[in-house]
Design a protein around this motif. Structure first.
Motif, PDB file in Angstrom:
ATOM      1  N   PRO A  13       0.802  -1.224   0.000  1.00 36.72           N
ATOM      2  CA  PRO A  13       0.000   0.000   0.000  1.00 36.72           C
ATOM      3  C   PRO A  13       0.833   1.272   0.000  1.00 36.72           C
ATOM      4  CG  PRO A  13      -0.929  -1.563   1.522  1.00 36.72           C
ATOM      5  CD  PRO A  13       0.379  -2.139   1.060  1.00 36.72           C
ATOM      6  N   ILE A  14       1.993   1.236   0.628  1.00 40.39           N
ATOM      7  CA  ILE A  14       2.857   2.423   0.610  1.00 40.39           C
ATOM      8  C   ILE A  14       3.297   2.722  -0.817  1.00 40.39           C
ATOM      9  CG2 ILE A  14       5.100   3.328   1.346  1.00 40.39           C
ATOM     10  CD1 ILE A  14       4.657   1.824   3.992  1.00 40.39           C
ATOM     11  N   VAL A  15       3.753   1.687  -1.524  1.00 33.48           N
ATOM     12  CA  VAL A  15       4.164   1.874  -2.918  1.00 33.48           C
ATOM     13  C   VAL A  15       2.969   2.292  -3.771  1.00 33.48           C
ATOM     14  CG1 VAL A  15       5.073   0.678  -4.944  1.00 33.48           C
ATOM     15  CG2 VAL A  15       6.111   0.292  -2.715  1.00 33.48           C
ATOM     16  N   GLY A  16       1.820   1.665  -3.545  1.00 32.39           N
ATOM     17  CA  GLY A  16       0.628   2.006  -4.303  1.00 32.39           C
ATOM     18  C   GLY A  16       0.193   3.448  -4.098  1.00 32.39           C
ATOM     19  N   LEU A  17       0.234   3.911  -2.853  1.00 38.08           N
ATOM     20  CA  LEU A  17      -0.164   5.290  -2.576  1.00 38.08           C
ATOM     21  C   LEU A  17       0.818   6.287  -3.175  1.00 38.08           C
ATOM     22  CD1 LEU A  17      -1.461   5.006   1.097  1.00 38.08           C
ATOM     23  CD2 LEU A  17      -2.790   5.399  -0.980  1.00 38.08           C
ATOM     24  N   ILE A  18       2.105   5.958  -3.168  1.00 42.60           N
ATOM     25  CA  ILE A  18       3.093   6.829  -3.808  1.00 42.60           C
ATOM     26  C   ILE A  18       2.823   6.916  -5.304  1.00 42.60           C
ATOM     27  CG2 ILE A  18       5.542   7.043  -4.404  1.00 42.60           C
ATOM     28  CD1 ILE A  18       6.167   5.943  -1.606  1.00 42.60           C
ATOM     29  N   LEU A  19       2.518   5.789  -5.929  1.00 35.70           N
ATOM     30  CA  LEU A  19       2.199   5.801  -7.355  1.00 35.70           C
ATOM     31  C   LEU A  19       0.936   6.615  -7.644  1.00 35.70           C
ATOM     32  CD1 LEU A  19       2.950   2.120  -8.394  1.00 35.70           C
ATOM     33  CD2 LEU A  19       4.169   4.157  -9.125  1.00 35.70           C
ATOM     34  N   ILE A  20      -0.054   6.496  -6.777  1.00 36.26           N
ATOM     35  CA  ILE A  20      -1.287   7.261  -6.962  1.00 36.26           C
ATOM     36  C   ILE A  20      -1.011   8.761  -6.843  1.00 36.26           C
ATOM     37  CG2 ILE A  20      -3.545   7.763  -5.930  1.00 36.26           C
ATOM     38  CD1 ILE A  20      -3.734   4.753  -5.306  1.00 36.26           C
ATOM     39  N   LEU A  21      -0.213   9.149  -5.860  1.00 34.95           N
ATOM     40  CA  LEU A  21       0.115  10.564  -5.695  1.00 34.95           C
ATOM     41  C   LEU A  21       0.895  11.106  -6.887  1.00 34.95           C
ATOM     42  CD1 LEU A  21       1.031  10.750  -1.909  1.00 34.95           C
ATOM     43  CD2 LEU A  21      -0.958  11.709  -3.045  1.00 34.95           C
ATOM     44  N   VAL A  22       1.848  10.330  -7.384  1.00 32.90           N
ATOM     45  CA  VAL A  22       2.617  10.754  -8.557  1.00 32.90           C
ATOM     46  C   VAL A  22       1.699  10.881  -9.764  1.00 32.90           C
ATOM     47  CG1 VAL A  22       4.398  10.007 -10.187  1.00 32.90           C
ATOM     48  CG2 VAL A  22       4.827   9.861  -7.741  1.00 32.90           C
ATOM     49  N   GLY A  23       0.776   9.947  -9.920  1.00 32.96           N
ATOM     50  CA  GLY A  23      -0.167  10.010 -11.027  1.00 32.96           C
ATOM     51  C   GLY A  23      -1.076  11.217 -10.954  1.00 32.96           C
ATOM     52  N   ILE A  24      -1.529  11.562  -9.755  1.00 33.64           N
ATOM     53  CA  ILE A  24      -2.376  12.747  -9.593  1.00 33.64           C
ATOM     54  C   ILE A  24      -1.600  14.007  -9.929  1.00 33.64           C
ATOM     55  CG2 ILE A  24      -3.593  14.136  -7.866  1.00 33.64           C
ATOM     56  CD1 ILE A  24      -4.512  11.497  -6.599  1.00 33.64           C
ATOM     57  N   ILE A  25      -0.346  14.061  -9.521  1.00 31.62           N
ATOM     58  CA  ILE A  25       0.490  15.212  -9.869  1.00 31.62           C
ATOM     59  C   ILE A  25       0.670  15.292 -11.379  1.00 31.62           C
ATOM     60  CG2 ILE A  25       2.828  16.145  -9.680  1.00 31.62           C
ATOM     61  CD1 ILE A  25       2.840  15.053  -6.789  1.00 31.62           C
ATOM     62  N   GLN A  26       0.847  14.150 -12.037  1.00 28.54           N
ATOM     63  CA  GLN A  26       0.983  14.142 -13.493  1.00 28.54           C
ATOM     64  C   GLN A  26      -0.317  14.564 -14.178  1.00 28.54           C
ATOM     65  OE1 GLN A  26       2.281  10.219 -14.531  1.00 28.54           O
ATOM     66  NE2 GLN A  26       4.437  10.651 -14.113  1.00 28.54           N
ATOM     67  N   LEU A  27      -1.453  14.264 -13.569  1.00 24.65           N
ATOM     68  CA  LEU A  27      -2.733  14.662 -14.156  1.00 24.65           C
ATOM     69  C   LEU A  27      -2.875  16.179 -14.229  1.00 24.65           C
ATOM     70  CD1 LEU A  27      -5.277  12.166 -12.582  1.00 24.65           C
ATOM     71  CD2 LEU A  27      -4.666  12.361 -14.985  1.00 24.65           C
ATOM     72  N   PHE A  28      -2.306  16.877 -13.258  1.00 29.66           N
ATOM     73  CA  PHE A  28      -2.411  18.327 -13.232  1.00 29.66           C
ATOM     74  C   PHE A  28      -1.258  19.008 -13.950  1.00 29.66           C
ATOM     75  CE2 PHE A  28      -4.960  17.179  -9.457  1.00 29.66           C
ATOM     76  CZ  PHE A  28      -6.156  17.696  -9.904  1.00 29.66           C
ATOM     77  N   GLY A  29      -0.387  18.231 -14.572  1.00 28.12           N
ATOM     78  CA  GLY A  29       0.719  18.800 -15.334  1.00 28.12           C
ATOM     79  C   GLY A  29       0.235  19.380 -16.648  1.00 28.12           C
TER      80      GLY A  29
END
Length: 61
Positions: A13-29
């Motif tokens: 879950p730690i790795v999964g949440l990090i990936l989700i956060l990175v993806g959300i940041i990429q969505l707003f790029g």
């Protein structure tokens, strides 16, 4: 084997949440949102699989 299951339950879950956060940041790029969506999807898949695999290892199946 239970230690491996606990490691997967905690680490997955730690790795999964990090990936989700990175993806959300990429969505707003300013680039196209496709890489962000893929990263978020991979994060959710990582969360689900780590929970399923971790619980099955811990239960001794």
């Amino acid at each position: 084997m239970e230690e491996l299951g606990l490691f997967i339950l905690i680490g997955g879950p730690i790795v999964g949440l990090i990936l989700i956060l990175v993806g959300i940041i990429q969505l707003f790029g300013h680039e196209a949102a496709v890489p962000g969506r893929k990263t978020v999807l991979i994060g959710f898949i990582t969360l689900a699989l780590s929970a399923l695999i971790g619980f099955s290892i811990c239960s001794g199946m």
